[in-house]
Design a protein around this motif. Sequence first.
Motif, PDB file in Angstrom:
ATOM      1  N   PRO A 378       8.643  -2.797   1.521  1.00 52.52           N
ATOM      2  CA  PRO A 378       7.610  -2.082   0.759  1.00 52.52           C
ATOM      3  C   PRO A 378       7.458  -2.627  -0.651  1.00 52.52           C
ATOM      4  CG  PRO A 378       9.127  -0.554   1.845  1.00 52.52           C
ATOM      5  CD  PRO A 378       9.740  -1.912   1.947  1.00 52.52           C
ATOM      6  N   GLU A 379       6.238  -2.581  -1.132  1.00 54.72           N
ATOM      7  CA  GLU A 379       5.931  -2.926  -2.521  1.00 54.72           C
ATOM      8  C   GLU A 379       5.236  -1.725  -3.156  1.00 54.72           C
ATOM      9  OE1 GLU A 379       5.231  -5.176  -6.094  1.00 54.72           O
ATOM     10  OE2 GLU A 379       6.637  -5.344  -4.436  1.00 54.72           O
ATOM     11  N   PRO A 435      -5.584  -0.624  -3.308  1.00 57.67           N
ATOM     12  CA  PRO A 435      -4.707  -0.179  -4.397  1.00 57.67           C
ATOM     13  C   PRO A 435      -4.298  -1.339  -5.302  1.00 57.67           C
ATOM     14  CG  PRO A 435      -4.005   0.720  -2.279  1.00 57.67           C
ATOM     15  CD  PRO A 435      -5.027  -0.318  -1.978  1.00 57.67           C
ATOM     16  N   ALA A 436      -3.972  -1.023  -6.514  1.00 58.56           N
ATOM     17  CA  ALA A 436      -3.508  -2.040  -7.454  1.00 58.56           C
ATOM     18  C   ALA A 436      -2.116  -2.516  -7.046  1.00 58.56           C
ATOM     19  CB  ALA A 436      -3.482  -1.464  -8.866  1.00 58.56           C
ATOM     20  N   GLY A 437      -1.754  -3.704  -7.503  1.00 57.19           N
ATOM     21  CA  GLY A 437      -0.423  -4.220  -7.215  1.00 57.19           C
ATOM     22  C   GLY A 437      -0.492  -5.583  -6.578  1.00 57.19           C
ATOM     23  N   GLY A 438       0.670  -6.169  -6.397  1.00 58.37           N
ATOM     24  CA  GLY A 438       0.747  -7.536  -5.887  1.00 58.37           C
ATOM     25  C   GLY A 438       1.150  -7.629  -4.441  1.00 58.37           C
ATOM     26  N   ALA A 439       0.769  -6.672  -3.626  1.00 59.58           N
ATOM     27  CA  ALA A 439       1.142  -6.686  -2.217  1.00 59.58           C
ATOM     28  C   ALA A 439       0.512  -7.875  -1.496  1.00 59.58           C
ATOM     29  CB  ALA A 439       0.721  -5.383  -1.541  1.00 59.58           C
ATOM     30  N   VAL A 544       5.394  -6.806   0.947  1.00 56.54           N
ATOM     31  CA  VAL A 544       5.631  -8.201   0.571  1.00 56.54           C
ATOM     32  C   VAL A 544       6.639  -8.778   1.561  1.00 56.54           C
ATOM     33  CG1 VAL A 544       5.106  -7.941  -1.881  1.00 56.54           C
ATOM     34  CG2 VAL A 544       7.442  -7.516  -1.058  1.00 56.54           C
ATOM     35  N   ARG A 545       6.566 -10.097   1.751  1.00 56.00           N
ATOM     36  CA  ARG A 545       7.481 -10.746   2.689  1.00 56.00           C
ATOM     37  C   ARG A 545       8.899 -10.736   2.130  1.00 56.00           C
ATOM     38  NH1 ARG A 545       4.295 -13.019   6.571  1.00 56.00           N
ATOM     39  NH2 ARG A 545       2.122 -13.384   5.939  1.00 56.00           N
TER      40      ARG A 545
END
Length: 546
Positions: A378-379, A435-439, A544-545
């Motif tokens: 999860p991120e 959604p915001a974020g670097g997923a 994320v991986r």
Amino acid sequence: MPFDIPGLRREEADIRPGDADPMMLKFSSSAAHMTGKPLVSSETFTWLRDHFKTALSQAKPELEELFLSGINHTFLHGSTYTDPGAEWPGWKFYASVNFSPQLTIWRDSPAFFTYVENCQRILQSGQPDNEIALYWPVYDNWDKYYEGATFFQFKIHSLGEWLLDTPFYQAGVGLMKEGYSLDFFSDEFVQSARVEKGKIRFKGASYQAIVVPQVGLMPLETLEKLLELKKNGGKVLFLGKPESVPGQFELEKRLTQLETLNRSVTVTEDFIGTLKASQILPESLVETGLKFIRRKTEQGSAYYLVNHLAKDVDAYILLNADGEEISLFDPYSGKMGTAQTRSEGGKKQVRVQLKAGQSMFVIVGAKTSSEAWSYWKPEGAPQAIAGPYQLGFLEGGPALPAAQTLTQLKSWTELNADAEAFSGTAAYEMSFDRPAGGAEAWLLQLPEVRESARIYLNGEYVGTLWANPFEIVLPRLREHDNQLRIEVTNLSANRIRALELSGKEWKIFHEINMVNKDYQPFDAKAWDPMPSGLIGEIRIQGLVRD
């Protein structure tokens, strides 16, 4: 049967408690393995729940128990029983779980059948690969005095009479809990056994060892053969000496012969320790709580892993099989990839991520995929996909309810009388921003699903969710205004209930023996409406991986 999978409904009022047992289920597969038969069949899902009340999600873990026991060829009720032109709900068989094209369960059954096909394709290939052959002392059962009866059946529903309290059962359960795989053999089967390269070969399979539980009665011919196999280099462990022989013919003479043969029998006190000391090793993966069955393939080995726990498993596991490459195959989604591995103590371990309710094949041997398996973590926190939700009814009956705009997701049976009686498919439509974020990817997590759901994102089909966990990795999201469509199909129970409440006779078939789960007259009028649709909060989780 009870399972600990979160979200899997058991609904005590609609079931008869299951009394299946892994040791009982293995009788059929053992006979097939011993004789070299490739298919082991099962009359499947006969009475999981009352008529019209079984969801695909509730069938999946029961199916997996069969696969884990060595059954690899399922048969289902319903699809051939009715004229397609017969008035709804068509013609019925007395057994309750009915896979009929006229019932709602059929709409998303193709996804279920794909899972069955993916599993059976591998489980029917290659050869069984079990370490232990366990002797089945049938004469001990025949010798018992069952309340004066001279006729006795080895019935599934009377395991307490013939199986559960026996030394045979205790030995088998002890072996499986430790991580050993086993088949059972009879007095007849062992007569054709021979020792080849240190293994004991029956007609259809070979084993690293034979285990003989404590036995009351054993034919002399069986004991002589077991001692011959041991003399020829086979590993034969006796957990006790036979006490007598079956039958009355020349009894004293045969008892004397038994006494002589028993002098050559060495009783093994710690049979698990003895097996390990002989380098006949169990699969330590059972320490994770995962269930498994293993087969030999042309490439190497195939492990079928199942998580029926209440928790997710993310762990490196050691496999007894070794090979150049290890690949993972998800029979639910059809995805395959090369697994992450590591070496520890000179042995290769493979990383497995299995959420509660999921299963996976681990393929050991030649390389089968050019892509790496995707491991995710999860991120950030999951985000809710808020309403409004447009609900439209697509197909089913007795009538299509009017469309609705919902601000929260609740059972559609609470909307109005038409929706309460409705069985079929409805579509939920909504929009959301990424959604915001670097997923790197996004996991769609559905709330309670009653009972299966087809997912469409921005007009493209993503997949069908029909079992726990009800979640799926989405393709790339747009920054704004992603259009999500979820087509949910409920069970046929509410429409049947409405049909009976209307007073219309629908049991239009001859000699059907239509009874409920307790074999009493069938009466759907007494049912409460079954919750239907999406209930709760839809969420999206960044990934994320890993």
